[in-house]
Design an enzyme around this catalytic site. Structure first.
Site, short mmCIF file in Angstrom:
data_model
loop_
_atom_site.label_atom_id
_atom_site.label_comp_id
_atom_site.label_asym_id
_atom_site.label_seq_id
_atom_site.Cartn_x
_atom_site.Cartn_y
_atom_site.Cartn_z
CD GLU A 1 -2.75 -1.20 2.51
OE1 GLU A 1 -3.94 -1.56 2.46
OE2 GLU A 1 -2.17 -0.95 3.58
CG MET B 1 -8.29 -4.80 10.51
SD MET B 1 -7.42 -6.33 10.13
CE MET B 1 -6.94 -6.87 11.76
CG ASP C 1 -12.81 -7.00 1.74
OD1 ASP C 1 -13.60 -7.14 2.66
OD2 ASP C 1 -11.73 -6.37 1.86
N1 ADE Z 1 -9.35 -4.29 5.27
C1 ADE Z 1 -9.77 -4.64 4.04
N2 ADE Z 1 -10.81 -5.46 4.09
C2 ADE Z 1 -11.07 -5.65 5.41
C3 ADE Z 1 -12.00 -6.42 6.11
N3 ADE Z 1 -12.90 -7.17 5.45
N4 ADE Z 1 -11.98 -6.40 7.46
C4 ADE Z 1 -11.08 -5.66 8.13
N5 ADE Z 1 -10.15 -4.92 7.51
C5 ADE Z 1 -10.15 -4.91 6.16
#
Ligand code: ADE
Length: 284
Positions: free
Chosen positions: A22, A202, A226
């Site tokens: 990243e 996170m 996602d």
């Molecule tokens: N970062 C990217 N996708 C995530 C997810 N599904 N849960 C937590 N952090 C993320």
């Protein structure tokens, strides 16, 4: 002795991400970047498009992110911090390939009830930390301009490979916790508990807490990788390399160059925000 936290107006801008992929695009563009090793991290100090920056890999999770932010505040005197990286979509209107810019942050895994209300950070009285409004607005403006032409950013092949059609920019609540959310059951529970949450990641809310303590303007730009469901891990590394890193490099560079243009190139310590006139000229 009391040391009042006041962001240093001549300090660098901290740019932070959790994963190496990243950040690699930004590191490659830094002029004369020098590593400073503190607390088992490399802080890359240098210039990016005329602004003094410190670019650093926090690693994943709230503790890692908070520890990194504290060094940016206390050692480097950062005048602002921007977090970038991927996030999982929670709100139905947020799609993979969209960008979410924070207006506020909450730590969804904090629960000291019944001593304190759920999600409240004990002994602060705060549940939601605000992003810096002007910083978030300027980053969102930069993202909107760039997403108007996504194939310019990543190319048609990548757009088709990930099914990205018309990516959009959203602003609102980002929630953070020390879990990669990768089941439909967990994302459904988060959605019903926090219906205004746009995305989950996170780190952001932990950095927001540190920036609140140090009065440092902070915002996050998250590219949706996602849907925080059972398919959340699929294609994750490829998405970061081929989509996220290109979006975030472009968004941050555009934001930096407009923040500087607004002040004249000779003022790297100038304000971080576009004036309303410049905003009007450049973005509307
Ligand atoms: N970062 C990217 N996708 C995530 C997810 N599904 N849960 C937590 N952090 C993320």
């Amino acid at each position: 002795m009391f040391v009042n936290p006041i962001p240093n107006p001549a300090g660098p801008i901290g740019i932070v991400a959790a994963l190496r992929q990243e950040l690699s695009g930004l590191l490659a563009l830094m002029h004369d970047g020098q590593p400073v090793h503190i607390g088992n991290r490399e802080f890359w100090v240098g210039e990016l498009d005329g602004s003094q920056v410190v670019v650093v890999l926090s690693r994943v999770g709230k503790v890692a992110a908070a520890a990194t932010a504290a060094v940016l505040a206390a050692h480097f005197g950062a005048r602002a911090i921007v977090y970038t990286g991927v996030a999982g979509a929670l709100a139905p209107q947020v799609a993979i390939g969209d960008v979410v810019v924070s207006t506020e942050f909450l730590q969804h895994d904090v629960d000291a009830s019944p001593l304190f209300p759920r999600w409240e950070i004990p002994l602060t009285g705060i549940t939601r930390f605000k992003a810096d409004a002007k910083l978030a607005k300027a980053l969102a403006a930069s993202a909107r301009t760039l997403l108007a032409n996504p194939s310019f950013l990543v190319g048609d092949t990548v757009l088709h490979a990930f099914g990205l059609t018309a990516p959009r920019v959203h602003t609102g609540l980002i929630i953070s916790g020390d879990r990669f959310v990768s089941t439909e059951a967990e994302s459904t529970a988060l959605r019903s508990a926090l219906p205004d949450a746009l995305a989950v990641e996170m780190e952001g809310a932990a950095v927001a807490q540190v920036c609140h303590e140090w009065s440092i303007p902070f915002a996050a730009v998250r590219i949706i990788s996602d849907r925080a469901d059972d398919a959340a891990g699929v294609d994750f590394p490829r998405f970061i390399t081929e989509v996220e890193s290109r979006y975030s490099v472009a968004i941050i560079r555009r934001w930096l160059s407009h923040a500087l243009d607004d002040q004249g190139k000779s003022r790297p310590d100038g304000p971080l925000h576009l004036s309303s006139e410049a905003e009007h000229k450049s973005w509307i």
